[in-house]
Write a protein that holds these residues in place. Sequence first.
Motif, PDB file in Angstrom:
ATOM      1  N   THR A 254       6.092   6.242   5.790  1.00 47.55           N
ATOM      2  CA  THR A 254       6.424   5.412   6.328  1.00 47.55           C
ATOM      3  C   THR A 254       5.638   4.260   6.162  1.00 47.55           C
ATOM      4  OG1 THR A 254       6.231   5.681   8.738  1.00 47.55           O
ATOM      5  CG2 THR A 254       8.429   6.657   8.025  1.00 47.55           C
ATOM      6  N   ILE A 255       6.021   2.965   6.477  1.00 46.95           N
ATOM      7  CA  ILE A 255       5.163   1.909   6.708  1.00 46.95           C
ATOM      8  C   ILE A 255       4.368   2.147   7.928  1.00 46.95           C
ATOM      9  CG2 ILE A 255       4.934  -0.580   7.090  1.00 46.95           C
ATOM     10  CD1 ILE A 255       5.931  -0.411   4.236  1.00 46.95           C
ATOM     11  N   GLN A 256       4.902   2.429   8.680  1.00 42.17           N
ATOM     12  CA  GLN A 256       4.028   2.766  10.082  1.00 42.17           C
ATOM     13  C   GLN A 256       3.098   4.011   9.804  1.00 42.17           C
ATOM     14  OE1 GLN A 256       7.596   3.790  12.491  1.00 42.17           O
ATOM     15  NE2 GLN A 256       7.560   1.524  13.296  1.00 42.17           N
ATOM     16  N   GLY A 257       3.485   4.962   9.200  1.00 46.14           N
ATOM     17  CA  GLY A 257       2.731   6.079   8.749  1.00 46.14           C
ATOM     18  C   GLY A 257       1.221   5.602   7.938  1.00 46.14           C
ATOM     19  N   VAL A 258       1.368   4.731   7.008  1.00 46.01           N
ATOM     20  CA  VAL A 258       0.257   4.023   6.217  1.00 46.01           C
ATOM     21  C   VAL A 258      -0.422   3.505   7.301  1.00 46.01           C
ATOM     22  CG1 VAL A 258      -0.120   2.546   4.306  1.00 46.01           C
ATOM     23  CG2 VAL A 258       1.613   4.064   4.208  1.00 46.01           C
ATOM     24  N   ARG A 259       0.068   2.688   8.026  1.00 42.57           N
ATOM     25  CA  ARG A 259      -0.664   1.842   9.039  1.00 42.57           C
ATOM     26  C   ARG A 259      -1.717   2.842   9.938  1.00 42.57           C
ATOM     27  NH1 ARG A 259      -1.189  -0.041  14.087  1.00 42.57           N
ATOM     28  NH2 ARG A 259      -1.923  -2.244  14.460  1.00 42.57           N
ATOM     29  N   LYS A 260      -1.066   3.844  10.369  1.00 43.69           N
ATOM     30  CA  LYS A 260      -1.855   4.787  11.317  1.00 43.69           C
ATOM     31  C   LYS A 260      -3.087   5.543  10.455  1.00 43.69           C
ATOM     32  CE  LYS A 260       1.929   5.842  14.394  1.00 43.69           C
ATOM     33  NZ  LYS A 260       2.785   6.834  15.042  1.00 43.69           N
ATOM     34  N   LEU A 261      -2.521   5.779   9.205  1.00 43.25           N
ATOM     35  CA  LEU A 261      -3.698   6.293   8.366  1.00 43.25           C
ATOM     36  C   LEU A 261      -4.770   5.411   8.328  1.00 43.25           C
ATOM     37  CD1 LEU A 261      -1.861   7.827   5.326  1.00 43.25           C
ATOM     38  CD2 LEU A 261      -3.201   9.318   6.965  1.00 43.25           C
ATOM     39  N   LEU A 262      -4.515   4.282   7.961  1.00 49.26           N
ATOM     40  CA  LEU A 262      -5.698   3.010   7.719  1.00 49.26           C
ATOM     41  C   LEU A 262      -6.463   2.858   8.794  1.00 49.26           C
ATOM     42  CD1 LEU A 262      -3.531   0.704   5.565  1.00 49.26           C
ATOM     43  CD2 LEU A 262      -5.686   2.170   4.864  1.00 49.26           C
ATOM     44  N   VAL A 263      -5.646   2.647  10.195  1.00 50.55           N
ATOM     45  CA  VAL A 263      -6.284   2.292  11.455  1.00 50.55           C
ATOM     46  C   VAL A 263      -7.278   3.532  11.632  1.00 50.55           C
ATOM     47  CG1 VAL A 263      -6.012   2.059  13.855  1.00 50.55           C
ATOM     48  CG2 VAL A 263      -4.573   0.796  12.026  1.00 50.55           C
ATOM     49  N   ARG A 264      -6.738   4.512  11.832  1.00 49.39           N
ATOM     50  CA  ARG A 264      -7.622   5.827  12.046  1.00 49.39           C
ATOM     51  C   ARG A 264      -9.078   5.908  11.145  1.00 49.39           C
ATOM     52  NH1 ARG A 264      -4.205  10.564  10.672  1.00 49.39           N
ATOM     53  NH2 ARG A 264      -2.808   9.492  12.112  1.00 49.39           N
TER      54      ARG A 264
ATOM     55  N   ILE B  48       0.742  -1.161  -0.055  1.00 51.43           N
ATOM     56  CA  ILE B  48       0.127  -0.093   0.033  1.00 51.43           C
ATOM     57  C   ILE B  48       0.896   1.193   0.147  1.00 51.43           C
ATOM     58  CG2 ILE B  48      -1.675   1.351   1.333  1.00 51.43           C
ATOM     59  CD1 ILE B  48      -2.720  -1.575   2.104  1.00 51.43           C
ATOM     60  N   ASN B  49       1.945   1.192   0.729  1.00 52.74           N
ATOM     61  CA  ASN B  49       2.842   2.172   0.926  1.00 52.74           C
ATOM     62  C   ASN B  49       3.271   2.999  -0.672  1.00 52.74           C
ATOM     63  OD1 ASN B  49       4.236   4.312   2.251  1.00 52.74           O
ATOM     64  ND2 ASN B  49       6.459   3.017   2.471  1.00 52.74           N
ATOM     65  N   PRO B  50       3.810   2.144  -1.507  1.00 56.76           N
ATOM     66  CA  PRO B  50       3.984   2.410  -2.888  1.00 56.76           C
ATOM     67  C   PRO B  50       3.065   3.099  -3.343  1.00 56.76           C
ATOM     68  CG  PRO B  50       4.521   0.342  -2.827  1.00 56.76           C
ATOM     69  CD  PRO B  50       4.329   0.718  -1.530  1.00 56.76           C
ATOM     70  N   LEU B  51       1.735   2.514  -3.375  1.00 50.54           N
ATOM     71  CA  LEU B  51       0.402   2.815  -4.093  1.00 50.54           C
ATOM     72  C   LEU B  51       0.199   4.075  -3.742  1.00 50.54           C
ATOM     73  CD1 LEU B  51      -1.896   2.101  -5.844  1.00 50.54           C
ATOM     74  CD2 LEU B  51      -3.041   1.299  -3.796  1.00 50.54           C
ATOM     75  N   VAL B  52       0.221   4.576  -2.361  1.00 52.61           N
ATOM     76  CA  VAL B  52       0.105   5.764  -1.895  1.00 52.61           C
ATOM     77  C   VAL B  52       1.028   7.066  -2.510  1.00 52.61           C
ATOM     78  CG1 VAL B  52       0.366   7.361   0.003  1.00 52.61           C
ATOM     79  CG2 VAL B  52      -1.053   5.185   0.424  1.00 52.61           C
ATOM     80  N   GLY B  53       2.424   6.413  -2.463  1.00 48.19           N
ATOM     81  CA  GLY B  53       3.484   7.363  -3.197  1.00 48.19           C
ATOM     82  C   GLY B  53       3.250   7.655  -4.772  1.00 48.19           C
ATOM     83  N   ARG B  54       2.515   6.623  -5.469  1.00 46.21           N
ATOM     84  CA  ARG B  54       2.221   6.909  -6.926  1.00 46.21           C
ATOM     85  C   ARG B  54       1.029   7.632  -7.032  1.00 46.21           C
ATOM     86  NH1 ARG B  54       3.496   1.418  -7.121  1.00 46.21           N
ATOM     87  NH2 ARG B  54       1.215   0.614  -7.242  1.00 46.21           N
TER      88      ARG B  54
END
Length: 93
Positions: free
Chosen positions: A45-55, A32-38
């Motif tokens: 960061t991977i942790q940042g993506v996780r926080k976005l999704l959990v939120r 998901i992380n590179p998808l967000v970038g594209r």
Amino acid sequence: MSEAQFARLERELGRGLMTHGYEDQRWTLAWINPLVGRLFHVSYTIQGVRKLLVRAGWSCQVPVRGAAGCCGGGNLGEGDVVAGGNTAGPSAR
């Protein structure tokens, strides 16, 4: 990430892994992380993506049996994945 951007990310995740070049059944944070970038030309960061999704109500799941390298590394552990398929999307709140 704005609400409109997150809605677009959810639509893209809903289109499935094969649409984005992956042949697995579950989205991983490392994918998901590179998808967000594209999509948005931003870096998380991977942790940042996780926080976005959990939120936003998404849940992370650890598979019963580990798949070698399923998450492509990262700081969250090899088993962390985001629910995919019919269970993808925000969990009931």
